[in-house]
Design a protein around this motif. Structure first.
Motif, PDB file in Angstrom:
ATOM      1  N   ASN A 196     -71.410 -13.178 -77.338  1.00  0.00           N
ATOM      2  CA  ASN A 196     -71.949 -13.776 -76.112  1.00  0.00           C
ATOM      3  C   ASN A 196     -70.889 -13.790 -75.002  1.00  0.00           C
ATOM      4  N   GLY A 197     -69.673 -14.161 -75.379  1.00  0.00           N
ATOM      5  CA  GLY A 197     -68.579 -14.211 -74.405  1.00  0.00           C
ATOM      6  C   GLY A 197     -68.182 -12.833 -73.910  1.00  0.00           C
ATOM      7  N   LEU A 198     -68.150 -11.863 -74.822  1.00  0.00           N
ATOM      8  CA  LEU A 198     -67.782 -10.487 -74.431  1.00  0.00           C
ATOM      9  C   LEU A 198     -68.816  -9.907 -73.475  1.00  0.00           C
ATOM     10  N   MET A 199     -70.110 -10.234 -73.717  1.00  0.00           N
ATOM     11  CA  MET A 199     -71.158  -9.689 -72.855  1.00  0.00           C
ATOM     12  C   MET A 199     -71.037 -10.224 -71.427  1.00  0.00           C
ATOM     13  N   ALA A 200     -70.567 -11.466 -71.292  1.00  0.00           N
ATOM     14  CA  ALA A 200     -70.367 -12.012 -69.948  1.00  0.00           C
ATOM     15  C   ALA A 200     -69.111 -11.420 -69.319  1.00  0.00           C
ATOM     16  N   HIS A 201     -68.126 -11.109 -70.156  1.00  0.00           N
ATOM     17  CA  HIS A 201     -66.841 -10.631 -69.640  1.00  0.00           C
ATOM     18  C   HIS A 201     -66.906  -9.176 -69.188  1.00  0.00           C
ATOM     19  N   CYS A 202     -67.583  -8.326 -69.976  1.00  0.00           N
ATOM     20  CA  CYS A 202     -67.653  -6.921 -69.578  1.00  0.00           C
ATOM     21  C   CYS A 202     -69.064  -6.399 -69.780  1.00  0.00           C
ATOM     22  N   LYS A 203     -69.484  -5.594 -68.850  1.00  0.00           N
ATOM     23  CA  LYS A 203     -70.886  -5.138 -68.872  1.00  0.00           C
ATOM     24  C   LYS A 203     -71.078  -3.960 -69.830  1.00  0.00           C
ATOM     25  N   ASP A 204     -69.975  -3.350 -70.245  1.00  0.00           N
ATOM     26  CA  ASP A 204     -70.098  -2.136 -71.069  1.00  0.00           C
ATOM     27  C   ASP A 204     -69.523  -2.390 -72.453  1.00  0.00           C
ATOM     28  N   LEU A 205     -70.385  -2.376 -73.458  1.00  0.00           N
ATOM     29  CA  LEU A 205     -69.923  -2.459 -74.845  1.00  0.00           C
ATOM     30  C   LEU A 205     -70.671  -1.396 -75.626  1.00  0.00           C
ATOM     31  N   SER A 206     -70.040  -0.833 -76.646  1.00  0.00           N
ATOM     32  CA  SER A 206     -70.703   0.200 -77.446  1.00  0.00           C
ATOM     33  C   SER A 206     -72.008  -0.327 -78.035  1.00  0.00           C
TER      34      SER A 206
END
Length: 305
Positions: free
Chosen positions: A115-125
């Motif tokens: 959840n935190g990573l999705m708010a931090h960066c818009k691009d994840l594998s």
């Protein structure tokens, strides 16, 4: 709709067990109510037939489970303080605090690292599906420390390949029960699901190969401060292996003794992480110093010692 299909053959010692209970124990992210819904929806069959949730299993029954793809709407980005050690267009290295779940699962849809990573960066594998975007490897909820996260599919594949090839450096620090007499050791013992306690892992001939190297850093009778290096990355590997050699982790609610120090879970920190950058091939290594809970406990044990 993409479905993952899992075949599972009932063993002698599992006969008589209710199917909903047994299936819920196959993967710790599945809840019993979720499994009961899958049975109702016809996603689980026994020997090709539909069954009810209270079906009692017989030896050699062949269970086929079609795991439905999770609904993509469940995971919301959440602003949170993340301790990011490194980030570029391909990869991110984050130091996870203890008590944080890595990715959403039933019962934990918010407050996870994802959840935190999705708010931090818009691009994840996207390789691991909507619930595990960018997640290449995991550490347990109560383990603190470093994780690498893939920001695109090419990086994801290359990082996973390094894990398969055993070229990733993963050093953990732990405090275990008992005084380990030798300075170094290697535990080479396969790990699989515990046939009795389905939510736990155990050393088992039917398991997958697992190798942990350990070094004693300090003996603090009746405990030992150790560094563990992972060659493979099985679920709960260090916790299971240290228990197997008679030195379970301090504070471990699942694999430790009942009479252990009261900490919030196992005292285990993924302190050093090294890998080749997926784009440049350059070797990078990161070191996250021991968190406060760990250093305070060490200090206390040294004083008592």
């Amino acid at each position: 709709m993409h479905m993952e299909k899992i075949d599972y053959q009932i063993r002698e010692e599992e006969s008589g067990e209710r199917i909903d209970r047994l299936v819920a124990g196959i993967d710790e992210s599945w809840s019993r109510s979720q499994v009961q819904q899958w049975i109702k929806d016809g996603h689980i069959t026994v020997n090709g037939e539909s069954i009810k949730a209270n079906y009692k299993c017989s030896p050699n029954d062949l269970i086929v489970i079609e795991v439905p793809e999770p609904e993509p709407l469940d995971v919301e980005p959440e602003e949170m303080e993340l301790d990011i050690y490194y980030e570029d267009q391909d990869v991110l290295v984050v130091n996870k605090p203890r008590g944080m779940v890595v990715h959403p699962a039933p019962g934990h849809f918010s407050g996870t690292l994802v959840n935190g990573l999705m708010a931090h960066c818009k691009d994840l594998s996207g390789i691991n599906g909507v619930l595990r975007p960018g997640i290449v490897h995991r550490i347990d909820k109560d383990t603190s420390g470093l994780l690498m996260v893939a920001k695109n599919d090419i990086s994801h594949e290359k990082l996973v390949q390094q894990l398969v090839d055993k070229t990733v450096t993963r050093k953990y620090f732990a405090i275990v029960h008992g005084v380990i007499p030798h300075d170094h050791g290697t535990i080479d013992a396969p790990i699989g699901r515990d046939p009795v306690e389905r939510q736990s892992m155990a050393v088992s001939d039917k398991g997958k190969s697992a190798v942990t190297h350990f070094t004693v850093l300090e003996r603090l009778e009746p405990y030992t401060f150790v560094e563990c290096v992972l060659e493979t990355g099985r679920t709960h590997q260090i916790r299971v292996h240290m228990k197997y050699i008679g030195h379970p982790l301090v504070g471990d609610p699942k694999y430790g003794p009942r009479n252990t120090l009261s900490t919030d879970g196992q005292v285990l920190h993924a302190g050093i992480l090294g890998f080749q950058h997926p784009r440049t091939g350059e070797y990078m290594e990161f070191n996250a110093s021991l968190p406060d809970y760990f250093t305070e406990l060490l200090h206390r044990l040294r004083q008592n010692h």
